[in-house]
Motif scaffolding. Structure first.
Motif, PDB file in Angstrom:
ATOM      1  N   ARG A   6      69.982  42.973  92.998  1.00  0.00           N
ATOM      2  CA  ARG A   6      71.387  43.353  92.862  1.00  0.00           C
ATOM      3  C   ARG A   6      71.512  44.560  91.904  1.00  0.00           C
ATOM      4  O   ARG A   6      72.479  45.329  92.146  1.00  0.00           O
ATOM      5  CB  ARG A   6      72.333  42.339  92.860  1.00  0.00           C
ATOM      6  CG  ARG A   6      72.239  41.140  93.358  1.00  0.00           C
ATOM      7  CD  ARG A   6      73.195  40.060  93.028  1.00  0.00           C
ATOM      8  NE  ARG A   6      72.779  38.811  94.167  1.00  0.00           N
ATOM      9  CZ  ARG A   6      73.340  37.632  94.106  1.00  0.00           C
ATOM     10  NH1 ARG A   6      74.230  37.458  93.033  1.00  0.00           N
ATOM     11  NH2 ARG A   6      73.066  36.537  94.840  1.00  0.00           N
ATOM     12  N   ILE A   7      70.731  44.579  90.963  1.00  0.00           N
ATOM     13  CA  ILE A   7      70.928  45.832  90.395  1.00  0.00           C
ATOM     14  C   ILE A   7      69.790  46.847  90.666  1.00  0.00           C
ATOM     15  O   ILE A   7      68.741  46.428  90.748  1.00  0.00           O
ATOM     16  CB  ILE A   7      70.516  45.551  88.769  1.00  0.00           C
ATOM     17  CG1 ILE A   7      71.696  44.524  88.347  1.00  0.00           C
ATOM     18  CG2 ILE A   7      70.573  46.613  87.858  1.00  0.00           C
ATOM     19  CD1 ILE A   7      71.499  43.753  86.982  1.00  0.00           C
ATOM     20  N   THR A  30      64.876  37.176  86.113  1.00  0.00           N
ATOM     21  CA  THR A  30      65.925  36.805  86.635  1.00  0.00           C
ATOM     22  C   THR A  30      65.920  37.019  88.190  1.00  0.00           C
ATOM     23  O   THR A  30      67.081  36.602  88.776  1.00  0.00           O
ATOM     24  CB  THR A  30      67.198  37.773  85.999  1.00  0.00           C
ATOM     25  OG1 THR A  30      66.808  39.252  86.379  1.00  0.00           O
ATOM     26  CG2 THR A  30      67.104  37.392  84.466  1.00  0.00           C
ATOM     27  N   LEU A  32      67.038  39.896  89.521  1.00  0.00           N
ATOM     28  CA  LEU A  32      68.346  40.562  89.813  1.00  0.00           C
ATOM     29  C   LEU A  32      68.159  42.195  89.862  1.00  0.00           C
ATOM     30  O   LEU A  32      68.967  42.991  90.230  1.00  0.00           O
ATOM     31  CB  LEU A  32      69.506  40.497  88.661  1.00  0.00           C
ATOM     32  CG  LEU A  32      70.015  39.037  88.333  1.00  0.00           C
ATOM     33  CD1 LEU A  32      70.796  38.940  87.286  1.00  0.00           C
ATOM     34  CD2 LEU A  32      70.693  38.823  89.823  1.00  0.00           C
ATOM     35  N   VAL A  33      66.928  42.603  89.389  1.00  0.00           N
ATOM     36  CA  VAL A  33      66.589  43.989  89.144  1.00  0.00           C
ATOM     37  C   VAL A  33      65.673  44.766  90.205  1.00  0.00           C
ATOM     38  O   VAL A  33      64.452  43.969  90.160  1.00  0.00           O
ATOM     39  CB  VAL A  33      66.438  44.395  87.550  1.00  0.00           C
ATOM     40  CG1 VAL A  33      66.250  45.744  87.724  1.00  0.00           C
ATOM     41  CG2 VAL A  33      67.491  44.064  86.827  1.00  0.00           C
ATOM     42  N   ASN A  64      71.879  51.479  85.948  1.00  0.00           N
ATOM     43  CA  ASN A  64      72.968  50.763  86.123  1.00  0.00           C
ATOM     44  C   ASN A  64      73.186  50.143  84.569  1.00  0.00           C
ATOM     45  O   ASN A  64      74.371  50.188  84.152  1.00  0.00           O
ATOM     46  CB  ASN A  64      72.850  49.347  87.092  1.00  0.00           C
ATOM     47  CG  ASN A  64      72.664  50.025  88.404  1.00  0.00           C
ATOM     48  OD1 ASN A  64      71.392  49.873  88.981  1.00  0.00           O
ATOM     49  ND2 ASN A  64      73.521  50.546  88.878  1.00  0.00           N
ATOM     50  N   TYR A 135      74.935  40.943  83.101  1.00  0.00           N
ATOM     51  CA  TYR A 135      75.225  40.878  84.513  1.00  0.00           C
ATOM     52  C   TYR A 135      76.684  40.445  85.091  1.00  0.00           C
ATOM     53  O   TYR A 135      77.203  41.274  85.726  1.00  0.00           O
ATOM     54  CB  TYR A 135      74.030  40.465  85.440  1.00  0.00           C
ATOM     55  CG  TYR A 135      74.301  40.435  86.814  1.00  0.00           C
ATOM     56  CD1 TYR A 135      74.082  41.430  87.810  1.00  0.00           C
ATOM     57  CD2 TYR A 135      74.950  39.267  87.506  1.00  0.00           C
ATOM     58  CE1 TYR A 135      74.487  41.590  89.079  1.00  0.00           C
ATOM     59  CE2 TYR A 135      75.031  39.287  88.871  1.00  0.00           C
ATOM     60  CZ  TYR A 135      74.964  40.319  89.593  1.00  0.00           C
ATOM     61  OH  TYR A 135      75.380  40.351  90.841  1.00  0.00           O
ATOM     62  N   ASN A 136      76.794  39.233  84.729  1.00  0.00           N
ATOM     63  CA  ASN A 136      78.237  38.740  85.135  1.00  0.00           C
ATOM     64  C   ASN A 136      79.444  39.306  84.793  1.00  0.00           C
ATOM     65  O   ASN A 136      80.324  39.692  85.308  1.00  0.00           O
ATOM     66  CB  ASN A 136      78.305  37.062  84.848  1.00  0.00           C
ATOM     67  CG  ASN A 136      77.098  36.439  85.617  1.00  0.00           C
ATOM     68  OD1 ASN A 136      76.738  36.520  86.802  1.00  0.00           O
ATOM     69  ND2 ASN A 136      76.994  35.191  85.000  1.00  0.00           N
ATOM     70  N   ILE A 139      78.430  43.975  85.784  1.00  0.00           N
ATOM     71  CA  ILE A 139      77.778  44.250  86.954  1.00  0.00           C
ATOM     72  C   ILE A 139      78.278  43.765  88.171  1.00  0.00           C
ATOM     73  O   ILE A 139      78.186  44.266  89.383  1.00  0.00           O
ATOM     74  CB  ILE A 139      76.165  44.354  86.948  1.00  0.00           C
ATOM     75  CG1 ILE A 139      75.874  45.168  85.561  1.00  0.00           C
ATOM     76  CG2 ILE A 139      75.640  44.963  88.360  1.00  0.00           C
ATOM     77  CD1 ILE A 139      75.867  46.638  85.830  1.00  0.00           C
ATOM     78  N   GLU A 140      78.516  42.353  88.065  1.00  0.00           N
ATOM     79  CA  GLU A 140      78.446  41.620  89.434  1.00  0.00           C
ATOM     80  C   GLU A 140      79.441  41.977  90.580  1.00  0.00           C
ATOM     81  O   GLU A 140      79.196  42.159  91.413  1.00  0.00           O
ATOM     82  CB  GLU A 140      78.982  40.136  89.145  1.00  0.00           C
ATOM     83  CG  GLU A 140      78.885  39.207  89.941  1.00  0.00           C
ATOM     84  CD  GLU A 140      79.269  37.632  89.558  1.00  0.00           C
ATOM     85  OE1 GLU A 140      78.548  36.797  90.393  1.00  0.00           O
ATOM     86  OE2 GLU A 140      80.168  37.329  88.873  1.00  0.00           O
ATOM     87  N   THR A 144      76.002  48.039  93.396  1.00  0.00           N
ATOM     88  CA  THR A 144      74.860  48.835  92.442  1.00  0.00           C
ATOM     89  C   THR A 144      73.730  49.202  93.182  1.00  0.00           C
ATOM     90  O   THR A 144      72.780  49.793  92.383  1.00  0.00           O
ATOM     91  CB  THR A 144      74.701  47.758  91.354  1.00  0.00           C
ATOM     92  OG1 THR A 144      73.959  46.625  91.769  1.00  0.00           O
ATOM     93  CG2 THR A 144      75.706  47.495  90.315  1.00  0.00           C
TER      94      THR A 144
END
Length: 145
Positions: A6-7, A30, A32-33, A64, A135-136, A139-140, A144
């Motif tokens: 998500r990033i 994670t 997430l990246v 980000n 992140y939460n 960024i969430e 991104t």
């Protein structure tokens, strides 16, 4: 762990190869990246942002999140912020900057939080839970990727 990143990009700015290795491992875990890049000091971080020097013609997506150490050779974290402040707004837009440092000095924390570009200040090591918290928090709810 999430299904897809998500990033788009995290930039680690630290002169310690072991720290960068561990941070990459933690962030990767994670899920997430998409991309993690490393600059070993503030000068390289500015080069990354401008896509020049060793980052010219490389895959350097806009970061980000920037994790920034305070004490580094050539240009430390606070000096980087002095140069960062002068960048075009377009280059700075939507970037979260987090000091990731061994310094627990109150004067460094106060100076960091007094800077309008610092979103958070955490002491090493970077833990998965802390990364997810960042992140939460920052960024969430933004697009991104």
């Amino acid at each position: 762990m999430c299904e897809s990143p998500r990033i788009n990009c995290v930039l680690l700015v630290d002169d310690n190869p072991s720290t960068n290795f561990l941070n990459k491992k933690t962030i990767t875990a994670t899920g997430l990246v998409k991309t993690i890049n490393v600059a070993t000091n503030g000068v390289e971080a500015l080069d990354y942002i401008h896509k020049r020097g060793k980052f010219k013609d490389k895959n350097c997506p806009k970061s980000n999140i920037i994790f920034l150490d305070i004490n580094m050779p050539k240009m430390g974290g606070f000096e980087f912020l002095e140069h960062y402040e002068k960048l075009d707004e377009e280059l700075k837009a939507d970037i979260v900057i987090v000091f990731l440092t061994t310094s627990n000095w109150e004067k460094d924390k106060l100076k960091a939080y007094g800077n309008g570009f610092i979103n958070d200040y955490i002491e090493k090591p970077l833990l998965e839970e802390k990364f997810i918290e960042i992140y939460n928090s920052y960024i969430e709810n933004k697009v991104t990727t």
